[in-house]
Design an enzyme around this catalytic site. Structure first.
Site, PDB file in Angstrom:
ATOM      1  CE  LYS A  92      -4.526  -0.342   2.045  1.00  0.00           C
ATOM      2  NZ  LYS A  92      -5.268  -0.287   3.299  1.00  0.00           N
TER       3      LYS A  92
HETATM    4  O1  G3P Z   1      -9.969   0.284   3.997  1.00  0.00           O
HETATM    5  C1  G3P Z   1      -9.505   1.422   4.634  1.00  0.00           C
HETATM    6  C2  G3P Z   1     -10.066   1.446   5.991  1.00  0.00           C
HETATM    7  O2  G3P Z   1      -9.411   0.606   6.861  1.00  0.00           O
HETATM    8  C3  G3P Z   1     -10.386   2.756   6.538  1.00  0.00           C
HETATM    9  O3  G3P Z   1     -11.632   2.581   7.060  1.00  0.00           O
HETATM   10  O4  G3P Z   1     -13.590   3.047   8.398  1.00  0.00           O
HETATM   11  O5  G3P Z   1     -11.336   3.866   9.133  1.00  0.00           O
HETATM   12  O6  G3P Z   1     -12.467   4.899   7.194  1.00  0.00           O
HETATM   13  P1  G3P Z   1     -12.287   3.665   8.014  1.00  0.00           P
END
Ligand code: G3P
Length: 296
Positions: A92
């Site tokens: 990533k």
């Molecule tokens: O896939 C990316 C993720 O882990 C971020 O998710 O819910 O923290 O925005 P969130």
């Protein structure tokens, strides 16, 4: 659509892999932190990460921690060389690592290009606009990760909604409804009104859409269309998924992959009518039917 699990929690990964629905996994520094914290800090990632990779049938995304091209390339090569012997790994790289005004905004993109040229699959992350996705594809990313949920948060906050008050973290955001609200009916006879409505709507929609998108699902849709138009090989990996309706929407939009947290996978399997149906089927089992299975 491929399903990746968005977690670094080995128990969650093992459980979901047993369901036969997991095609890959994604991690990031925050998800790794959560997994480390859960075990009271007692994790050696050198041993823990291979455990994840060995269980997951498809690629496991591991993120670099640097922000400069040279260090990101080095870290990416390190991660890839160290862990790809255990299974499939993607690295990533954030699309743009610059946080200072006037800084170099192309460290991420140049890193993507270098790694792609070296044959290392890159998951280009922190994508919030279709144009970022276009650049990532051109640089050779294997995956682009549009952060649907975080874009929904951003749009709602720009419109004056308060997180935790007007909407919860996992609440579905209906960007079509928002568009309808912004596009009020116009009485064509009233020129002044038309002009004013245009000005008001333009102000409203500028607040509602960021880079031409009204929400996370629309972001995914636009990227899918752009990639299709030009035959880019980069796969759209819908990320920052917060609820099952978003999964449905990004699947409908043709996203190649959705990376889904464990709690949302649980939400996807449930429906009250399924519970009701199981209850009534179970209640209707006659002894003759039970008897049949005693012959097994
Ligand atoms: O896939 C990316 C993720 O882990 C971020 O998710 O819910 O923290 O925005 P969130």
């Amino acid at each position: 659509m491929k399903i990746f699990i968005d977690t670094a929690d080995l128990e969650e990964i093992k459980t979901a892999c047993c369901w036969g629905i997991v095609d890959g996994a994604t991690t990031n520094p925050s998800l790794i932190k959560r997994a480390v914290d859960k075990r009271g800090g007692k994790i050696t990632l050198e041993d823990y990460i291979p455990e994840i990779i060995k269980v997951v049938p498809g690629p496991v995304s591991l993120e670099v921690i640097g922000v400069k091209e040279k260090e990101m390339v080095k870290q990416a090569e390190f991660l890839y060389n160290k862990f790809s012997s255990y299974g499939k790994v993607a690295i990533k790289i954030p699309i743009n690592t610059c946080i200072e005004k006037g800084g170099d905004e192309y460290e991420g993109l140049r890193t993507v290009k270098q790694l792609a040229d070296a044959g290392i699959p890159v998951n280009c992350t922190l994508c919030f606009s279709p144009t970022q996705a276009l650049l990532a594809a051109k640089a050779g990313a294997a995956y682009i990760s549009p952060f649907a949920g975080r874009l929904d948060d951003y749009v709602r906050v720009n419109l004056g909604m308060k997180s935790g008050v007007d909407f919860g973290r996992d609440d579905y955001y209906d960007s079509d409804l928002m568009k309808q609200i912004l596009m009020r009916e116009v009485n064509l006879k009233e020129k002044g009104t038309i002009a004013q409505l245009y000005v008001d709507s333009a102000k409203g929609s500028a607040a509602a859409h960021d880079s031409g998108v009204y929400g996370g699902v629309e972001l995914v849709k636009k990227i899918v269309t752009i990639y299709k138009n030009y035959g880019y090989k980069t796969e759209v990996l819908a990320a920052s998924i917060r609820n099952a309706r978003q999964v449905m929407d990004v699947a409908e939009a043709g996203s190649h992959v959705a990376t889904i947290p464990f709690n949302v996978l649980n939400e996807m399997i449930r429906h009250p009518k399924t519970v009701e149906g199981i209850k009534s089927f179970t209640a209707d089992i006659v002894p003759a039917y039970t008897e049949l299975f005693s012959k097994m």
